[in-house]
Design a protein around this motif. Structure first.
Motif, PDB file in Angstrom:
ATOM      1  N   GLY A 254      50.988  47.436  21.191  1.00 39.48           N
ATOM      2  CA  GLY A 254      49.548  47.451  21.059  1.00 39.48           C
ATOM      3  C   GLY A 254      49.143  48.507  20.052  1.00 39.48           C
ATOM      4  N   ALA A 255      47.854  48.851  20.024  1.00 37.75           N
ATOM      5  CA  ALA A 255      47.359  49.864  19.096  1.00 37.75           C
ATOM      6  C   ALA A 255      47.780  51.255  19.565  1.00 37.75           C
TER       7      ALA A 255
ATOM      8  N   ARG B 181      47.768  55.085  20.618  1.00 36.40           N
ATOM      9  CA  ARG B 181      46.744  55.949  21.201  1.00 36.40           C
ATOM     10  C   ARG B 181      47.183  57.396  21.023  1.00 36.40           C
TER      11      ARG B 181
ATOM     12  N   PHE C 177      44.387  52.109  13.702  1.00 33.57           N
ATOM     13  CA  PHE C 177      44.564  50.666  13.604  1.00 33.57           C
ATOM     14  C   PHE C 177      44.914  50.292  12.161  1.00 33.57           C
TER      15      PHE C 177
ATOM     16  N   GLN D  86      45.092  46.793  11.362  1.00 31.19           N
ATOM     17  CA  GLN D  86      44.902  45.350  11.459  1.00 31.19           C
ATOM     18  C   GLN D  86      43.489  44.986  11.011  1.00 31.19           C
TER      19      GLN D  86
ATOM     20  N   ILE E  10      39.651  44.261  15.073  1.00 30.93           N
ATOM     21  CA  ILE E  10      39.795  45.188  16.191  1.00 30.93           C
ATOM     22  C   ILE E  10      38.798  44.765  17.259  1.00 30.93           C
ATOM     23  N   ARG E  11      39.300  44.315  18.400  1.00 36.56           N
ATOM     24  CA  ARG E  11      38.434  43.913  19.507  1.00 36.56           C
ATOM     25  C   ARG E  11      38.092  45.134  20.349  1.00 36.56           C
TER      26      ARG E  11
ATOM     27  N   SER F 183      42.970  43.448  27.262  1.00 34.62           N
ATOM     28  CA  SER F 183      43.475  42.929  26.000  1.00 34.62           C
ATOM     29  C   SER F 183      42.743  43.485  24.784  1.00 34.62           C
ATOM     30  N   SER F 184      41.681  44.274  24.989  1.00 38.72           N
ATOM     31  CA  SER F 184      40.948  44.854  23.854  1.00 38.72           C
ATOM     32  C   SER F 184      41.845  45.830  23.101  1.00 38.72           C
ATOM     33  N   HIS F 185      41.747  45.811  21.780  1.00 37.04           N
ATOM     34  CA  HIS F 185      42.487  46.793  20.988  1.00 37.04           C
ATOM     35  C   HIS F 185      41.918  48.192  21.225  1.00 37.04           C
TER      36      HIS F 185
ATOM     37  N   SER G  65      47.837  37.183  19.626  1.00 39.78           N
ATOM     38  CA  SER G  65      48.059  38.611  19.374  1.00 39.78           C
ATOM     39  C   SER G  65      49.017  38.820  18.215  1.00 39.78           C
TER      40      SER G  65
END
Length: 400
Positions: free
Chosen positions: A14-15, A17, A143, A145, A148-149, A155-157, A282
């Protein structure tokens, strides 16, 4: 400073952190710095504490029935040297889905190499989002990408665990012309940029954005003008605006927020004479499908109008019906179900910005807009009683 990368059930990244504070509280409770998925019952409300001291980080386990694991080993009662975190370690808070890989541990003052991976797009990347609680920055995410959600769904980025944030609140999109667009997805509490409420805005690096009560700052490195001119970008499908020089002009009927952020009025949106679905899995670029038929079938089999080739999708999973200006998604008794904005449904009316979840795919619904205001829109607006009758008719057709 420590950088953690969330892993999904398939082991995909994932993104990242990034945390700059010396102590990071971890758990399902919204007051934590690293907030775990609220549906992960294997993780505790207050699960663990990560202490960062210079080049070293260690996990301190809270008194809980759910252990913490490093590389598969339960470290709840382990000595301190076995609770140290190193780059490459896999740390799991419980035996559920709250799994992270340690990417980096070090001093915040040190120069850090970019988190951009090979083969990713160049330009304004990386997009850096700093998350604040009051006046204190508690989280920093990077990020690389184009989409970006932002929301409260796992499931949010950009995951923001705050009751004022909608499950699918907004998206940040980087266009081929290296504009950074912010789109509010009809959230309940709204989105503001530098204090001005917006539906759509072109961001400037350093803008202060508020999703409900959650405040972030969005920054990036401006793309070099020479690089853009050397390789002109191709127009994207559904692109809303041509490239602009800085500063951009104020659109007709629009307003400009502080710090020169351009806020677009509804009249400036690109006309769409047909509804569309933006289909994305994804880690992939979204595909666009024009909904030109009264019935659009969705499923794993190739005879569907929209084929989603994945084992999590049923052969004939769902049908999207368009009748009298009303769009309805109907589940075809699929194995894993159909979800709209995170809620499971058998049949649901769609509005602009709704996100349909089918297996591992997300389908964003983009409603049609009139191409001009010279004539009245042809979409028939139904009163509630007529709408209920229409939906009942469509559901009856599905059972037949």
């Amino acid at each position: 400073m420590i950088v953690l990368v969330p892993l999904d059930v398939d082991g995909e990244d994932g993104a990242p952190r990034e945390f700059l504070q010396p102590e990071i509280h971890v758990g399902r409770g919204p007051h934590n710095d690293l907030v775990l998925d609220e549906d992960d019952r294997f993780a505790s409300y207050e699960h663990a504490l990560i202490k960062v001291r210079g080049e070293h980080a260690a996990v301190v386990c809270e008194p809980t029935a759910n252990p913490t694991y490093i590389d598969g080993a339960d470290i709840s009662d382990a000595p301190e040297d076995e609770r140290q975190l190193h780059p490459g370690d896999i740390v799991s808070f419980g035996k559920g889905s709250s799994i992270f890989r340690v990417r980096r541990v070090g001093n915040a003052e040190e120069a850090r190499e970019p988190l951009q991976e090979e083969g990713e797009r160049s330009g304004v990347y990386p997009i850096i989002v700093q998350v604040f609680t009051a006046d204190r920055m508690v989280r920093k995410m990077t990020f690389n990408q184009p989409l970006i959600r932002v929301g409260r769904m796992k499931s949010s980025h950009l995951l923001l665990i705050d009751k004022s944030v909608s499950r699918t609140h907004a998206v940040i999109e980087v266009t081929p012309e290296n504009e950074v667009l912010l789109l509010d997805l009809d959230s309940s509490s709204g989105t503001t940029v530098n204090g001005a409420r917006i539906k759509k805005a072109i961001l400037q690096s350093g803008d202060h954005v508020q999703f409900g009560d959650a405040r972030v700052i969005v920054t990036w490195v401006e793309a070099a003008a020479g690089a853009a001119s050397a390789s002109p970008a191709q127009p994207a499908r559904g692109k809303r605006n041509p490239p602009r020089s800085s500063p951009p002009p104020v659109p007709r009927g629009g307003t400009r927020a502080p710090n020169k952020t351009q806020v677009l009025s509804p009249n400036e949106l690109e006309p769409l004479d047909s509804a569309r679905l933006l289909v994305r899995r994804s880690g992939t670029e979204p595909d666009e499908f024009v909904l030109a038929k009264p019935h659009t079938t969705i499923g794993r089999l190739p005879e569907n109008d929209i084929q989603l080739d994945d084992a999590t999708v049923s052969g004939r999973h769902a049908t999207l019906v368009a009748e009298k200006g009303v769009f309805l998604i109907i589940d075809q008794r699929s194995t894993n179900g159909t979800y709209v904005n995170g809620e499971k449904c058998a049949g649901e009316g769609l509005k602009d910005g709704d996100v349909i979840q089918i297996g591992r795919y997300e389908l964003a619904f983009v409603a049609p807009r009139p191409a001009a205001v010279r004539s009245a829109p042809k979409t028939e607006v139904l009163d509630p009683e007529a709408a209920r009758a229409l939906f009942a008719k469509l559901r009856g057709r599905r059972r037949a």
